[in-house]
Design an enzyme around this catalytic site. Structure first.
Site, PDB file in Angstrom:
ATOM      1  N   VAL A   1     -32.424  -5.733  -5.921  1.00  0.00           N
ATOM      2  CA  VAL A   1     -33.273  -6.191  -4.797  1.00  0.00           C
ATOM      3  C   VAL A   1     -33.511  -7.853  -4.819  1.00  0.00           C
ATOM      4  CG1 VAL A   1     -34.138  -3.915  -4.483  1.00  0.00           C
ATOM      5  CG2 VAL A   1     -35.496  -5.720  -6.068  1.00  0.00           C
TER       6      VAL A   1
ATOM      7  N   ASN B   1     -40.480   0.280  -4.422  1.00  0.00           N
ATOM      8  CA  ASN B   1     -41.018   0.679  -6.085  1.00  0.00           C
ATOM      9  C   ASN B   1     -40.542  -0.065  -6.960  1.00  0.00           C
ATOM     10  OD1 ASN B   1     -41.943   2.753  -7.964  1.00  0.00           O
ATOM     11  ND2 ASN B   1     -39.496   2.687  -8.195  1.00  0.00           N
TER      12      ASN B   1
ATOM     13  N   TYR C   1     -46.710 -11.200 -13.507  1.00  0.00           N
ATOM     14  CA  TYR C   1     -46.964 -10.136 -12.711  1.00  0.00           C
ATOM     15  C   TYR C   1     -47.843  -9.807 -11.811  1.00  0.00           C
ATOM     16  CZ  TYR C   1     -46.748  -4.848 -13.023  1.00  0.00           C
ATOM     17  OH  TYR C   1     -46.616  -3.412 -12.417  1.00  0.00           O
TER      18      TYR C   1
ATOM     19  N   ALA D   1     -49.366 -12.033 -10.460  1.00  0.00           N
ATOM     20  CA  ALA D   1     -49.085 -13.074  -9.160  1.00  0.00           C
ATOM     21  C   ALA D   1     -48.371 -12.111  -8.168  1.00  0.00           C
ATOM     22  CB  ALA D   1     -48.410 -14.158  -9.777  1.00  0.00           C
ATOM     23  N   SER D   2     -47.101 -11.544  -8.936  1.00  0.00           N
ATOM     24  CA  SER D   2     -46.206 -10.808  -7.950  1.00  0.00           C
ATOM     25  C   SER D   2     -46.793  -9.505  -7.216  1.00  0.00           C
ATOM     26  CB  SER D   2     -45.246 -10.334  -8.502  1.00  0.00           C
ATOM     27  OG  SER D   2     -45.423  -9.357  -9.665  1.00  0.00           O
ATOM     28  N   LYS D   3     -47.654  -8.817  -7.727  1.00  0.00           N
ATOM     29  CA  LYS D   3     -48.462  -7.808  -7.164  1.00  0.00           C
ATOM     30  C   LYS D   3     -49.375  -8.242  -6.273  1.00  0.00           C
ATOM     31  CE  LYS D   3     -45.875  -4.564  -9.205  1.00  0.00           C
ATOM     32  NZ  LYS D   3     -44.942  -3.723  -8.386  1.00  0.00           N
TER      33      LYS D   3
ATOM     34  N   ILE E   1     -48.742   4.414 -16.124  1.00  0.00           N
ATOM     35  CA  ILE E   1     -48.091   5.500 -15.682  1.00  0.00           C
ATOM     36  C   ILE E   1     -47.123   5.894 -16.737  1.00  0.00           C
ATOM     37  CG2 ILE E   1     -46.462   6.799 -14.057  1.00  0.00           C
ATOM     38  CD1 ILE E   1     -47.364   4.494 -11.959  1.00  0.00           C
TER      39      ILE E   1
END
Ligand SMILES: NC(=O)c1ccc[n+]([C@@H]2O[C@H](COP(=O)([O-])OP(=O)(O)OC[C@H]3O[C@@H](n4cnc5c(N)ncnc54)[C@H](OP(=O)(O)O)[C@@H]3O)[C@@H](O)[C@H]2O)c1
Length: 238
Positions: A61, A87, A152, A154-156, A185
């Protein structure tokens, strides 16, 4: 959902949450366009569910040409998906000072730019049809800083900001955008050697809990928007 069959595009379909989503929806009779990089794991999904229910696409992606090509093929051969689930994601647990530039690029490219590319390719068709659902699998790392996860986060956070705007832009066009921000999870993302889960593994959420939530959301009438859901096991706090 149980009555009307849907077509559902899932990114990161080969492991963890994406695999659970793919198996759940395909086994209930929906068609899943499964995107991920690992061909043999995509093939296993097809073998388990049948080639009419899981349509595999070997796609990274973070590579915009691959995304454009796969989604053009989906829309040409099958139509615009009813549902998009962004996802696919990667994480590294290491202080920012020790993160390599390549690591930083990979996390942003997959988690943030990948979701933007896929959504950009799907949204015009949803707008033309006047309907659609987009579910973003973000993280509690999109709601607060977590040491060791600066890029991570920053990306989210980026994904959440994108989704907040997209939800407003698309609401009047009949498209509902929901962002889920889970805590831990139990998936292969938690590598015992490289990235061990920091809490009590016995109390971590199961992928099926995310699947059940998404199924619930897709089942709801379009009169209510669930914009952002933060959920975590009770041994965490966010
Ligand atoms: N596990 C958790 O505790 C947790 C908590 C909060 C949020 N999340 C989020 O939930 C989502 C799913 O995570 P997970 O725990 O299920 O992770 P996982 O078990 O590591 O699975 C990640 C999936 O993403 C795919 N992927 C990775 N890089 C990709 C790329 N460049 N292009 C296409 N697909 C790619 C992988 O497939 P291939 O390797 O075959 O490409 C795999 O199917 C992620 O967005 C993650 O950030 C997870």
């Amino acid at each position: 959902m149980s009555v009307q069959m849907k077509s559902i595009l899932v990114t990161g379909a080969t492991r963890g949450v994406g695999e659970a989503l793919t198996l759940n929806f395909a086994k209930k009779g929906h068609v899943v366009y499964a995107l991920a990089r690992t061909r043999n794991q995509l093939n296993s999904l097809v073998e388990e569910c049948g080639s009419e229910k899981v349509i595999p696409f070997e796609v990274d992606v973070s590579k915009k040409e691959q995304v454009e090509e796969a989604i053009a093929a989906i829309q040409r051969d099958y139509g615009v998906p009813d549902v998009l689930i962004n996802n696919a994601g990667v994480v590294e647990n290491i202080s920012f000072a020790e993160q390599s530039i390549e690591m930083i690029e990979r996390i942003v490219d997959v988690n943030l730019k990948g979701a933007l590319y896929v959504t950009r390719c799907v949204v015009p068709g949803m707008i033309a049809r006047g309907s659609g659902r987009i579910i973003n699998v973000s993280s509690v790392a999109g709601t607060r800083g977590i040491p060791g996860q600066a890029t991570y986060c920053a990306s989210k956070f980026g994904m959440n900001g994108f989704a907040e705007t997209l939800a407003q832009e698309l609401l009047a066009k009949g498209i509902l955008v929901t962002t889920i921000c889970p805590g831990g999870i139990d998936t292969p993302l938690w590598d015992p050697d490289k990235n061990p889960y920091p809490g009590d593994k016995a109390r971590i959420m199961k992928p099926q809990e995310i699947v059940d939530l998404i199924e619930y959301l897709l089942d709801q009438p379009k009169g209510t928007l669930h914009k952002k859901i933060v959920m975590f096991p009770t041994n965490e706090w966010h």
